[in-house]
Design a protein around this motif. Sequence first.
Motif, PDB file in Angstrom:
ATOM      1  N   ARG A  69       5.038 -30.284 -34.464  1.00 41.72           N
ATOM      2  CA  ARG A  69       4.874 -29.855 -33.078  1.00 41.72           C
ATOM      3  C   ARG A  69       4.231 -30.982 -32.273  1.00 41.72           C
ATOM      4  O   ARG A  69       3.523 -31.825 -32.824  1.00 41.72           O
ATOM      5  CB  ARG A  69       3.995 -28.597 -32.992  1.00 41.72           C
ATOM      6  N   LEU A  70       4.488 -30.971 -30.959  1.00 48.13           N
ATOM      7  CA  LEU A  70       3.858 -31.972 -30.102  1.00 48.13           C
ATOM      8  C   LEU A  70       2.347 -31.738 -30.061  1.00 48.13           C
ATOM      9  O   LEU A  70       1.889 -30.627 -29.794  1.00 48.13           O
ATOM     10  CB  LEU A  70       4.434 -31.908 -28.687  1.00 48.13           C
ATOM     11  N   ASP A  71       1.598 -32.800 -30.303  1.00 51.08           N
ATOM     12  CA  ASP A  71       0.137 -32.696 -30.320  1.00 51.08           C
ATOM     13  C   ASP A  71      -0.390 -32.864 -28.895  1.00 51.08           C
ATOM     14  O   ASP A  71      -0.936 -33.911 -28.525  1.00 51.08           O
ATOM     15  CB  ASP A  71      -0.439 -33.763 -31.253  1.00 51.08           C
ATOM     16  N   LEU A  72      -0.259 -31.803 -28.094  1.00 51.98           N
ATOM     17  CA  LEU A  72      -0.673 -31.865 -26.693  1.00 51.98           C
ATOM     18  C   LEU A  72      -2.187 -31.982 -26.552  1.00 51.98           C
ATOM     19  O   LEU A  72      -2.687 -32.555 -25.577  1.00 51.98           O
ATOM     20  CB  LEU A  72      -0.171 -30.626 -25.949  1.00 51.98           C
ATOM     21  N   GLU A  73      -2.922 -31.437 -27.504  1.00 52.44           N
ATOM     22  CA  GLU A  73      -4.380 -31.503 -27.407  1.00 52.44           C
ATOM     23  C   GLU A  73      -4.889 -32.942 -27.447  1.00 52.44           C
ATOM     24  O   GLU A  73      -5.949 -33.248 -26.896  1.00 52.44           O
ATOM     25  CB  GLU A  73      -5.009 -30.706 -28.552  1.00 52.44           C
ATOM     26  N   ALA A  74      -4.117 -33.838 -28.094  1.00 54.40           N
ATOM     27  CA  ALA A  74      -4.561 -35.226 -28.213  1.00 54.40           C
ATOM     28  C   ALA A  74      -4.428 -35.982 -26.899  1.00 54.40           C
ATOM     29  O   ALA A  74      -5.093 -37.008 -26.708  1.00 54.40           O
ATOM     30  CB  ALA A  74      -3.762 -35.936 -29.307  1.00 54.40           C
ATOM     31  N   VAL A  75      -3.573 -35.495 -25.974  1.00 54.07           N
ATOM     32  CA  VAL A  75      -3.325 -36.236 -24.738  1.00 54.07           C
ATOM     33  C   VAL A  75      -3.716 -35.444 -23.488  1.00 54.07           C
ATOM     34  O   VAL A  75      -3.756 -36.018 -22.391  1.00 54.07           O
ATOM     35  CB  VAL A  75      -1.834 -36.647 -24.643  1.00 54.07           C
ATOM     36  N   HIS A  76      -3.977 -34.160 -23.627  1.00 57.81           N
ATOM     37  CA  HIS A  76      -4.305 -33.331 -22.459  1.00 57.81           C
ATOM     38  C   HIS A  76      -5.702 -32.743 -22.665  1.00 57.81           C
ATOM     39  O   HIS A  76      -5.885 -31.817 -23.473  1.00 57.81           O
ATOM     40  CB  HIS A  76      -3.273 -32.202 -22.311  1.00 57.81           C
ATOM     41  N   PRO A  77      -6.717 -33.255 -21.963  1.00 59.61           N
ATOM     42  CA  PRO A  77      -8.084 -32.773 -22.192  1.00 59.61           C
ATOM     43  C   PRO A  77      -8.269 -31.301 -21.837  1.00 59.61           C
ATOM     44  O   PRO A  77      -9.068 -30.601 -22.471  1.00 59.61           O
ATOM     45  CB  PRO A  77      -8.932 -33.676 -21.296  1.00 59.61           C
ATOM     46  N   GLY A  78      -7.535 -30.809 -20.839  1.00 61.63           N
ATOM     47  CA  GLY A  78      -7.662 -29.404 -20.473  1.00 61.63           C
ATOM     48  C   GLY A  78      -7.176 -28.491 -21.578  1.00 61.63           C
ATOM     49  O   GLY A  78      -7.851 -27.507 -21.942  1.00 61.63           O
ATOM     50  N   ILE A  79      -5.999 -28.785 -22.119  1.00 65.75           N
ATOM     51  CA  ILE A  79      -5.458 -27.970 -23.216  1.00 65.75           C
ATOM     52  C   ILE A  79      -6.369 -28.056 -24.433  1.00 65.75           C
ATOM     53  O   ILE A  79      -6.619 -27.054 -25.117  1.00 65.75           O
ATOM     54  CB  ILE A  79      -4.029 -28.430 -23.556  1.00 65.75           C
ATOM     55  N   ALA A  80      -6.879 -29.263 -24.705  1.00 67.67           N
ATOM     56  CA  ALA A  80      -7.771 -29.422 -25.853  1.00 67.67           C
ATOM     57  C   ALA A  80      -9.019 -28.562 -25.695  1.00 67.67           C
ATOM     58  O   ALA A  80      -9.463 -27.893 -26.644  1.00 67.67           O
ATOM     59  CB  ALA A  80      -8.148 -30.894 -26.012  1.00 67.67           C
ATOM     60  N   ALA A  81      -9.609 -28.543 -24.475  1.00 69.46           N
ATOM     61  CA  ALA A  81     -10.813 -27.736 -24.239  1.00 69.46           C
ATOM     62  C   ALA A  81     -10.502 -26.252 -24.329  1.00 69.46           C
ATOM     63  O   ALA A  81     -11.285 -25.462 -24.891  1.00 69.46           O
ATOM     64  CB  ALA A  81     -11.399 -28.077 -22.872  1.00 69.46           C
ATOM     65  N   ARG A  82      -9.365 -25.827 -23.785  1.00 72.38           N
ATOM     66  CA  ARG A  82      -9.007 -24.403 -23.811  1.00 72.38           C
ATOM     67  C   ARG A  82      -8.762 -23.919 -25.237  1.00 72.38           C
ATOM     68  O   ARG A  82      -9.244 -22.853 -25.638  1.00 72.38           O
ATOM     69  CB  ARG A  82      -7.759 -24.180 -22.964  1.00 72.38           C
ATOM     70  N   GLU A  83      -8.021 -24.709 -26.021  1.00 70.10           N
ATOM     71  CA  GLU A  83      -7.738 -24.302 -27.396  1.00 70.10           C
ATOM     72  C   GLU A  83      -9.007 -24.308 -28.241  1.00 70.10           C
ATOM     73  O   GLU A  83      -9.179 -23.464 -29.128  1.00 70.10           O
ATOM     74  CB  GLU A  83      -6.686 -25.236 -28.001  1.00 70.10           C
ATOM     75  N   ALA A  84      -9.897 -25.256 -27.973  1.00 79.04           N
ATOM     76  CA  ALA A  84     -11.167 -25.273 -28.706  1.00 79.04           C
ATOM     77  C   ALA A  84     -11.991 -24.034 -28.380  1.00 79.04           C
ATOM     78  O   ALA A  84     -12.647 -23.442 -29.256  1.00 79.04           O
ATOM     79  CB  ALA A  84     -11.944 -26.544 -28.363  1.00 79.04           C
ATOM     80  N   ALA A  85     -11.965 -23.616 -27.095  1.00 78.80           N
ATOM     81  CA  ALA A  85     -12.695 -22.401 -26.698  1.00 78.80           C
ATOM     82  C   ALA A  85     -12.119 -21.170 -27.389  1.00 78.80           C
ATOM     83  O   ALA A  85     -12.859 -20.282 -27.834  1.00 78.80           O
ATOM     84  CB  ALA A  85     -12.639 -22.243 -25.181  1.00 78.80           C
ATOM     85  N   LYS A  86     -10.797 -21.111 -27.498  1.00 75.21           N
ATOM     86  CA  LYS A  86     -10.169 -19.972 -28.181  1.00 75.21           C
ATOM     87  C   LYS A  86     -10.564 -19.936 -29.651  1.00 75.21           C
ATOM     88  O   LYS A  86     -10.842 -18.868 -30.208  1.00 75.21           O
ATOM     89  CB  LYS A  86      -8.655 -20.055 -28.042  1.00 75.21           C
ATOM     90  N   ARG A  87     -10.578 -21.112 -30.275  1.00 74.00           N
ATOM     91  CA  ARG A  87     -10.951 -21.150 -31.688  1.00 74.00           C
ATOM     92  C   ARG A  87     -12.410 -20.745 -31.895  1.00 74.00           C
ATOM     93  O   ARG A  87     -12.778 -20.226 -32.956  1.00 74.00           O
ATOM     94  CB  ARG A  87     -10.701 -22.551 -32.253  1.00 74.00           C
ATOM     95  N   GLU A  94     -13.672 -17.787 -20.026  1.00 73.54           N
ATOM     96  CA  GLU A  94     -14.473 -18.938 -20.456  1.00 73.54           C
ATOM     97  C   GLU A  94     -13.569 -20.102 -20.873  1.00 73.54           C
ATOM     98  O   GLU A  94     -13.871 -21.268 -20.582  1.00 73.54           O
ATOM     99  CB  GLU A  94     -15.372 -18.524 -21.620  1.00 73.54           C
ATOM    100  N   ALA A  95     -12.473 -19.770 -21.522  1.00 78.93           N
ATOM    101  CA  ALA A  95     -11.538 -20.819 -21.928  1.00 78.93           C
ATOM    102  C   ALA A  95     -10.942 -21.504 -20.710  1.00 78.93           C
ATOM    103  O   ALA A  95     -10.787 -22.734 -20.677  1.00 78.93           O
ATOM    104  CB  ALA A  95     -10.436 -20.231 -22.809  1.00 78.93           C
ATOM    105  N   ASN A  96     -10.625 -20.724 -19.671  1.00 82.40           N
ATOM    106  CA  ASN A  96     -10.079 -21.309 -18.445  1.00 82.40           C
ATOM    107  C   ASN A  96     -11.121 -22.172 -17.743  1.00 82.40           C
ATOM    108  O   ASN A  96     -10.799 -23.223 -17.168  1.00 82.40           O
ATOM    109  CB  ASN A  96      -9.590 -20.198 -17.520  1.00 82.40           C
TER     110      ASN A  96
END
Length: 285
Positions: A69-87, A94-96
């Motif tokens: 899969r495309l590793d969007l978290e590595a290049v998009h800081p917003g997606i990385a922060a949101r996915e980290a919040a979900k985890r 809060e994730a938003n």
Amino acid sequence: MLAGVLSYPVALADMNECSRADYAVWETRSLRWLSGRYGDTLASVVRHEDESFPHLHYFIVPRLTSDRRLDLEAVHPGIAAREAAKRDGKSAKEANRDYCEAMRGLQDDFHAYVGLFHGHLREGPRRRRLSRGAYLAEKRNAKRRAETMTKAEGRLTELEAFKLAAAGADKVQHRAELLEREVLDLREENRTLTLEKADLVPKLEEAQGRMEGYRFDASQTAKAFAMLVALVTTGRDRCRTALLSMPRPRQVGKDVWQRLQGFLTGDDDDEGMPFERRRRSYERE
């Protein structure tokens, strides 16, 4: 694929020679920022001037994860922060919020790396509820700060160039010292070879003299042998005279040469037979 836009805050219609030169520097800084942030995932950057403000479109192709899969978290800081919040079990709100905060951080990073050097403000007057006068004053301060930072950056560049030049000079000096030592070593070696040559020249001349003597002796011996053969086969007196007048070759022993001389002068040979009788016996045979 991830796409983004970097916009220069001066309209094309309002740009003059000075602002166009500033835009060229802004574009170069922006490209450096993109390259430094995204590395080899930065696929393309395209300049657009089809709207009111000049801007750059950039495109990112993320690497693939282990599950292809495309590793969007590595290049998009917003997606990385949101996915980290979900985890971490945070709520969607809060994730938003973490997403927005990360994207503001991205804008802050671009402003610190690029915008500050061109007098650009991080936020406009409406968001901060500034009057027009206060906003213009802040813009003037930002412009002066940008000029100061640009000068400082230029001085740093000059300093780095000076350091490189100094390092280069040190390397040149070190190389010169090495070459000087090599020259001294070569001179010493040349002096040694000259002394050795001085010792070898007399020996070489002596050897050449001996070689010439050997050549002369060999030619004399060959000549004497040829005369002797001619004398025995023809009996001509001139061959005998030539042999008697020849010096003894060094390659012929004294006893052999004396017996040959006796043979030529008519004395008895080693078998007690005079030369003339020996020659006549050869003729009869």
